[in-house]
Design an enzyme around this catalytic site. Sequence first.
Site, PDB file in Angstrom:
ATOM      1  N   GLU A  43      19.519   1.648  12.541  1.00  0.00           N
ATOM      2  CA  GLU A  43      20.493   1.752  13.635  1.00  0.00           C
ATOM      3  C   GLU A  43      19.819   1.349  14.942  1.00  0.00           C
ATOM      4  O   GLU A  43      18.763   1.861  15.286  1.00  0.00           O
ATOM      5  CB  GLU A  43      21.045   3.180  13.703  1.00  0.00           C
ATOM      6  CG  GLU A  43      21.887   3.491  14.924  1.00  0.00           C
ATOM      7  CD  GLU A  43      23.087   2.569  15.121  1.00  0.00           C
ATOM      8  OE1 GLU A  43      23.924   2.475  14.224  1.00  0.00           O
ATOM      9  OE2 GLU A  43      23.187   1.933  16.205  1.00  0.00           O
ATOM     10  N   GLY A  48      25.961   7.649  14.322  1.00  0.00           N
ATOM     11  CA  GLY A  48      27.383   7.970  14.490  1.00  0.00           C
ATOM     12  C   GLY A  48      28.206   6.774  14.920  1.00  0.00           C
ATOM     13  O   GLY A  48      29.433   6.789  14.827  1.00  0.00           O
ATOM     14  N   ILE A 200      44.088   2.098  21.950  1.00  0.00           N
ATOM     15  CA  ILE A 200      43.113   2.567  22.946  1.00  0.00           C
ATOM     16  C   ILE A 200      43.786   2.718  24.305  1.00  0.00           C
ATOM     17  O   ILE A 200      43.629   3.731  24.991  1.00  0.00           O
ATOM     18  CB  ILE A 200      41.905   1.600  23.039  1.00  0.00           C
ATOM     19  CG1 ILE A 200      41.125   1.635  21.722  1.00  0.00           C
ATOM     20  CG2 ILE A 200      40.998   1.957  24.219  1.00  0.00           C
ATOM     21  CD1 ILE A 200      39.865   0.783  21.702  1.00  0.00           C
ATOM     22  N   HIS A 482      56.160  29.266   4.859  1.00  0.00           N
ATOM     23  CA  HIS A 482      57.066  29.414   6.002  1.00  0.00           C
ATOM     24  C   HIS A 482      56.532  30.480   6.944  1.00  0.00           C
ATOM     25  O   HIS A 482      56.079  31.515   6.475  1.00  0.00           O
ATOM     26  CB  HIS A 482      58.460  29.798   5.513  1.00  0.00           C
ATOM     27  CG  HIS A 482      59.405  30.081   6.642  1.00  0.00           C
ATOM     28  ND1 HIS A 482      59.984  29.076   7.389  1.00  0.00           N
ATOM     29  CD2 HIS A 482      59.854  31.263   7.156  1.00  0.00           C
ATOM     30  CE1 HIS A 482      60.760  29.617   8.311  1.00  0.00           C
ATOM     31  NE2 HIS A 482      60.704  30.941   8.202  1.00  0.00           N
TER      32      HIS A 482
HETATM   33  P1  FAD Z   1      30.726   1.424  14.072  1.00  0.00           P
HETATM   34  O1  FAD Z   1      31.211   2.803  14.174  1.00  0.00           O
HETATM   35  O2  FAD Z   1      31.067   0.441  15.076  1.00  0.00           O
HETATM   36  O3  FAD Z   1      29.168   1.504  13.796  1.00  0.00           O
HETATM   37  C1  FAD Z   1      28.369   0.369  13.707  1.00  0.00           C
HETATM   38  C2  FAD Z   1      26.947   0.741  14.082  1.00  0.00           C
HETATM   39  O4  FAD Z   1      26.106  -0.350  13.774  1.00  0.00           O
HETATM   40  C3  FAD Z   1      26.750   1.006  15.559  1.00  0.00           C
HETATM   41  O5  FAD Z   1      26.092   2.234  15.728  1.00  0.00           O
HETATM   42  C4  FAD Z   1      25.873  -0.150  16.060  1.00  0.00           C
HETATM   43  O6  FAD Z   1      24.975   0.228  17.086  1.00  0.00           O
HETATM   44  C5  FAD Z   1      25.129  -0.499  14.786  1.00  0.00           C
HETATM   45  N1  FAD Z   1      24.653  -1.871  14.716  1.00  0.00           N
HETATM   46  C6  FAD Z   1      25.347  -3.018  14.979  1.00  0.00           C
HETATM   47  N2  FAD Z   1      24.587  -4.103  14.709  1.00  0.00           N
HETATM   48  C7  FAD Z   1      23.385  -3.618  14.271  1.00  0.00           C
HETATM   49  C8  FAD Z   1      22.201  -4.242  13.825  1.00  0.00           C
HETATM   50  N3  FAD Z   1      22.094  -5.553  13.694  1.00  0.00           N
HETATM   51  N4  FAD Z   1      21.159  -3.438  13.480  1.00  0.00           N
HETATM   52  C9  FAD Z   1      21.239  -2.093  13.549  1.00  0.00           C
HETATM   53  N5  FAD Z   1      22.353  -1.457  13.948  1.00  0.00           N
HETATM   54  C10 FAD Z   1      23.414  -2.208  14.285  1.00  0.00           C
HETATM   55  N6  FAD Z   1      39.194   5.347  14.441  1.00  0.00           N
HETATM   56  C11 FAD Z   1      39.805   6.388  13.846  1.00  0.00           C
HETATM   57  O7  FAD Z   1      39.920   6.396  12.615  1.00  0.00           O
HETATM   58  N7  FAD Z   1      40.305   7.424  14.570  1.00  0.00           N
HETATM   59  C12 FAD Z   1      40.209   7.460  15.909  1.00  0.00           C
HETATM   60  O8  FAD Z   1      40.669   8.412  16.532  1.00  0.00           O
HETATM   61  C13 FAD Z   1      39.569   6.387  16.569  1.00  0.00           C
HETATM   62  N8  FAD Z   1      39.462   6.375  17.908  1.00  0.00           N
HETATM   63  C14 FAD Z   1      38.823   5.334  18.514  1.00  0.00           C
HETATM   64  C15 FAD Z   1      38.734   5.321  19.903  1.00  0.00           C
HETATM   65  C16 FAD Z   1      38.105   4.286  20.544  1.00  0.00           C
HETATM   66  C17 FAD Z   1      38.011   4.273  22.039  1.00  0.00           C
HETATM   67  C18 FAD Z   1      37.528   3.239  19.778  1.00  0.00           C
HETATM   68  C19 FAD Z   1      36.797   2.118  20.460  1.00  0.00           C
HETATM   69  C20 FAD Z   1      37.624   3.228  18.414  1.00  0.00           C
HETATM   70  C21 FAD Z   1      38.275   4.275  17.764  1.00  0.00           C
HETATM   71  N9  FAD Z   1      38.420   4.295  16.392  1.00  0.00           N
HETATM   72  C22 FAD Z   1      39.060   5.332  15.775  1.00  0.00           C
HETATM   73  C23 FAD Z   1      37.877   3.222  15.552  1.00  0.00           C
HETATM   74  C24 FAD Z   1      36.551   3.669  14.917  1.00  0.00           C
HETATM   75  O9  FAD Z   1      35.661   4.068  15.930  1.00  0.00           O
HETATM   76  C25 FAD Z   1      35.959   2.521  14.113  1.00  0.00           C
HETATM   77  O10 FAD Z   1      36.917   2.047  13.205  1.00  0.00           O
HETATM   78  C26 FAD Z   1      34.743   2.992  13.351  1.00  0.00           C
HETATM   79  O11 FAD Z   1      33.755   3.491  14.213  1.00  0.00           O
HETATM   80  C27 FAD Z   1      34.168   1.851  12.516  1.00  0.00           C
HETATM   81  O12 FAD Z   1      33.051   2.314  11.824  1.00  0.00           O
HETATM   82  P2  FAD Z   1      31.899   1.338  11.343  1.00  0.00           P
HETATM   83  O13 FAD Z   1      30.910   2.208  10.653  1.00  0.00           O
HETATM   84  O14 FAD Z   1      32.477   0.191  10.645  1.00  0.00           O
HETATM   85  O15 FAD Z   1      31.253   0.745  12.667  1.00  0.00           O
HETATM   86  P1  NAI Z   2      45.059  -2.891  19.613  1.00  0.00           P
HETATM   87  O1  NAI Z   2      45.097  -4.103  18.787  1.00  0.00           O
HETATM   88  O2  NAI Z   2      45.597  -1.619  19.087  1.00  0.00           O
HETATM   89  O3  NAI Z   2      45.840  -3.142  20.983  1.00  0.00           O
HETATM   90  C1  NAI Z   2      45.533  -4.174  21.853  1.00  0.00           C
HETATM   91  C2  NAI Z   2      46.770  -4.418  22.687  1.00  0.00           C
HETATM   92  O4  NAI Z   2      46.417  -5.293  23.711  1.00  0.00           O
HETATM   93  C3  NAI Z   2      47.896  -5.064  21.887  1.00  0.00           C
HETATM   94  O5  NAI Z   2      49.085  -4.374  22.129  1.00  0.00           O
HETATM   95  C4  NAI Z   2      47.923  -6.481  22.413  1.00  0.00           C
HETATM   96  O6  NAI Z   2      49.199  -7.058  22.384  1.00  0.00           O
HETATM   97  C5  NAI Z   2      47.432  -6.283  23.830  1.00  0.00           C
HETATM   98  N1  NAI Z   2      46.816  -7.460  24.414  1.00  0.00           N
HETATM   99  C6  NAI Z   2      45.951  -8.316  23.817  1.00  0.00           C
HETATM  100  N2  NAI Z   2      45.576  -9.275  24.702  1.00  0.00           N
HETATM  101  C7  NAI Z   2      46.209  -8.992  25.860  1.00  0.00           C
HETATM  102  C8  NAI Z   2      46.224  -9.612  27.134  1.00  0.00           C
HETATM  103  N3  NAI Z   2      45.480 -10.684  27.380  1.00  0.00           N
HETATM  104  N4  NAI Z   2      47.001  -9.070  28.087  1.00  0.00           N
HETATM  105  C9  NAI Z   2      47.739  -7.967  27.848  1.00  0.00           C
HETATM  106  N5  NAI Z   2      47.758  -7.337  26.657  1.00  0.00           N
HETATM  107  C10 NAI Z   2      46.999  -7.855  25.688  1.00  0.00           C
HETATM  108  O7  NAI Z   2      43.528  -2.741  20.063  1.00  0.00           O
HETATM  109  P2  NAI Z   2      42.822  -1.586  20.841  1.00  0.00           P
HETATM  110  O8  NAI Z   2      43.796  -0.681  21.481  1.00  0.00           O
HETATM  111  O9  NAI Z   2      41.804  -2.246  21.683  1.00  0.00           O
HETATM  112  O10 NAI Z   2      42.121  -0.787  19.658  1.00  0.00           O
HETATM  113  C11 NAI Z   2      41.154  -1.438  18.839  1.00  0.00           C
HETATM  114  C12 NAI Z   2      41.005  -0.775  17.521  1.00  0.00           C
HETATM  115  O11 NAI Z   2      40.485   0.543  17.638  1.00  0.00           O
HETATM  116  C13 NAI Z   2      42.303  -0.679  16.790  1.00  0.00           C
HETATM  117  O12 NAI Z   2      42.220  -1.579  15.714  1.00  0.00           O
HETATM  118  C14 NAI Z   2      42.399   0.716  16.295  1.00  0.00           C
HETATM  119  O13 NAI Z   2      42.511   0.708  14.904  1.00  0.00           O
HETATM  120  C15 NAI Z   2      41.101   1.389  16.695  1.00  0.00           C
HETATM  121  N6  NAI Z   2      41.446   2.652  17.340  1.00  0.00           N
HETATM  122  C16 NAI Z   2      41.984   3.650  16.589  1.00  0.00           C
HETATM  123  C17 NAI Z   2      42.361   4.825  17.161  1.00  0.00           C
HETATM  124  C18 NAI Z   2      42.971   5.867  16.320  1.00  0.00           C
HETATM  125  O14 NAI Z   2      42.912   5.765  15.113  1.00  0.00           O
HETATM  126  N7  NAI Z   2      43.560   6.907  16.901  1.00  0.00           N
HETATM  127  C19 NAI Z   2      42.203   5.071  18.596  1.00  0.00           C
HETATM  128  C20 NAI Z   2      41.669   3.936  19.305  1.00  0.00           C
HETATM  129  C21 NAI Z   2      41.297   2.799  18.675  1.00  0.00           C
END
Ligand code: FAD
Ligand code: NAI
Length: 508
Positions: A43, A48, A200, A482
């Site tokens: 990592e 995480g 997001i 319930h």
């Molecule tokens: P990541 O979690 O992105 O982990 C990848 C890891 O690899 C990172 O720690 C990075 O530093 C490391 N890495 C990258 N390249 C290298 C390399 N070459 N060598 C060593 N380490 C490396 N999903 C949900 O299901 N529920 C949610 O509520 C939710 N909320 C979100 C809110 C936000 C703001 C965002 C941005 C995302 C959210 N997501 C949510 C999406 C979720 O975070 C991702 O789908 C998930 O973290 C993906 O897991 P992953 O293990 O594929 O990658």
């Molecule tokens: P998203 O794909 O959900 O939303 C991006 C939004 O931006 C879309 O509605 C799109 O039409 C709009 N958009 C794109 N280009 C634009 C532009 N130039 N101008 C104006 N609007 C534009 O992607 P988001 O919200 O960034 O989330 C990314 C990923 O993170 C999602 O795939 C989601 O699965 C994951 N995520 C999951 C959460 C959860 O499970 N609760 C919470 C947050 C993120």
Amino acid sequence: MQNNNEIGEKDELYDVAVIGAGPGGYHAAIRAAQYGAKAVIVEKSFLGGTCSNWGCIPTKALYASAVLLEEIQEKAAELGINVAEPTVDFSKAVERKNNVVKELREGIAGLLKSNKVDVRKGFGRIVSGDKNSGFDIQVEDDGNSHTIKAKRVIIATGSKPALIPAFNIDHKKILTSDDILTAEFNTLPKRLLVIGAGVIGCEFGNIFSRLGAKVTMLEYLPTMIATEERLVIKELKSKFDKMGIELHVNQNVLNVEATDTGVKATTCDAKVPRDEVDGAEKQTFEADLCLVSIGRAKEAGGMGLEDIGVEVDRRAGVIVDAETMETKVAGIYAIGDVNNQGLMLAHVASYHGDIAVSNALNDIGGFDIHLRKASKKDVVPYTIFTEPEIGSVGMRSKAAKQMLREKGKKAYIGRFYYNSLGKAKCMGKEDGFLMIVADSETDEILGASCIGAEAPEIISEITLAMQHGITAPQLGHTIHSHPTLSELVLEAAEDVHGLAIHKAGRRR
Ligand code: FAD
Ligand code: NAI
């Protein structure tokens, strides 16, 4: 990050090396170790990954502060509890969020250690090898580099915020979600401009608006959270309206710039053809800070993947076999956000991890594993943490109706509202509904959408039903305690055939 092993044991051959310690990577490494494999995880940043550090967890920690404030502001007096006008200490909320993140990181470190997974800090790059002789992975950290060798490699490097040059992200005033979730971001803006009203954008829009910022959202499409059920979107929109969140849809954001006083975005109507944008009428939106949340880009660069034959698509990510998560190079797997398989969610990444590990160890041989192949039949729940919360699984009603129509069949929709449910009334959480879409002939549940209190939990039961072929009537014939919110499931399932007890209307 701690190293459980001395670095540089040249001859050590791991069964599995995982690159990236997000919910995909650390899950895979622990699973491999549970099966008896010798596993190592590399990592470059924090254990995480996105989820624990810049995603699921920090957002939900801040969300908890927003929810509590809403309860106090909008419910306390109604429930007979008088409290003084609450004030927001954003830096305290951020401090708590930081502690939650830290505890989870430490928890993951502890789990890896107790499973005897070696942890290497640094950037991982597969430099050579094949599945017969093993792969060499170079780990580089702060100018120091060492190589580890593993029989199988799992790429779990995730994703990062998508960027557009014209949005001039400076990480000071024009921010990504990573910037907002850094430990140091602790000043609540008075006015926040959010570009992109997807998941997001909506989650942050909700949090910041509730905590006191004036939130304006700009969305390219004609609607926010476009992939959700139409009625769910309508319900959330109406709540956002009440909160004073300004949503502007059909906005082509042409550029964003930092100004002396804050930020300014210039837009034109999204329907204007690309070559007519210059002459089109423009609108500007100003705020103190801007969050750009327009999707995520795959983190597949810099690892030399193409050099060793792994197929990578710039947009779709690492191409893998849909059943095994194996890339075009035998013995190298890719899981989670970085691959080309579906939704970018934490639980999907962990699921991919299980699939990749069982296939990799099965291939090596000699491990007592439960071999799993990924299947399109595996259902994935999706949740959005706004107020009200949203949970969905399977097909939306429009797609289900269309699919059944093409087969000469009909959809039955069961719907039940929180305001008809005893428990929801007691809680004072009467907004929202659950709808279940089923095949009218077979009663197979094709999808469900829920908006309201604990919707993400509610949708879990339907996910279980769909995964195991439990029909709508079978769900309705299951005794539910319930008074609980889970009775929504029972009632909506019964309503598929017009048999919900607590709903006016006739049997179909
Ligand atoms: P990541 O979690 O992105 O982990 C990848 C890891 O690899 C990172 O720690 C990075 O530093 C490391 N890495 C990258 N390249 C290298 C390399 N070459 N060598 C060593 N380490 C490396 N999903 C949900 O299901 N529920 C949610 O509520 C939710 N909320 C979100 C809110 C936000 C703001 C965002 C941005 C995302 C959210 N997501 C949510 C999406 C979720 O975070 C991702 O789908 C998930 O973290 C993906 O897991 P992953 O293990 O594929 O990658
Ligand atoms: P998203 O794909 O959900 O939303 C991006 C939004 O931006 C879309 O509605 C799109 O039409 C709009 N958009 C794109 N280009 C634009 C532009 N130039 N101008 C104006 N609007 C534009 O992607 P988001 O919200 O960034 O989330 C990314 C990923 O993170 C999602 O795939 C989601 O699965 C994951 N995520 C999951 C959460 C959860 O499970 N609760 C919470 C947050 C993120």
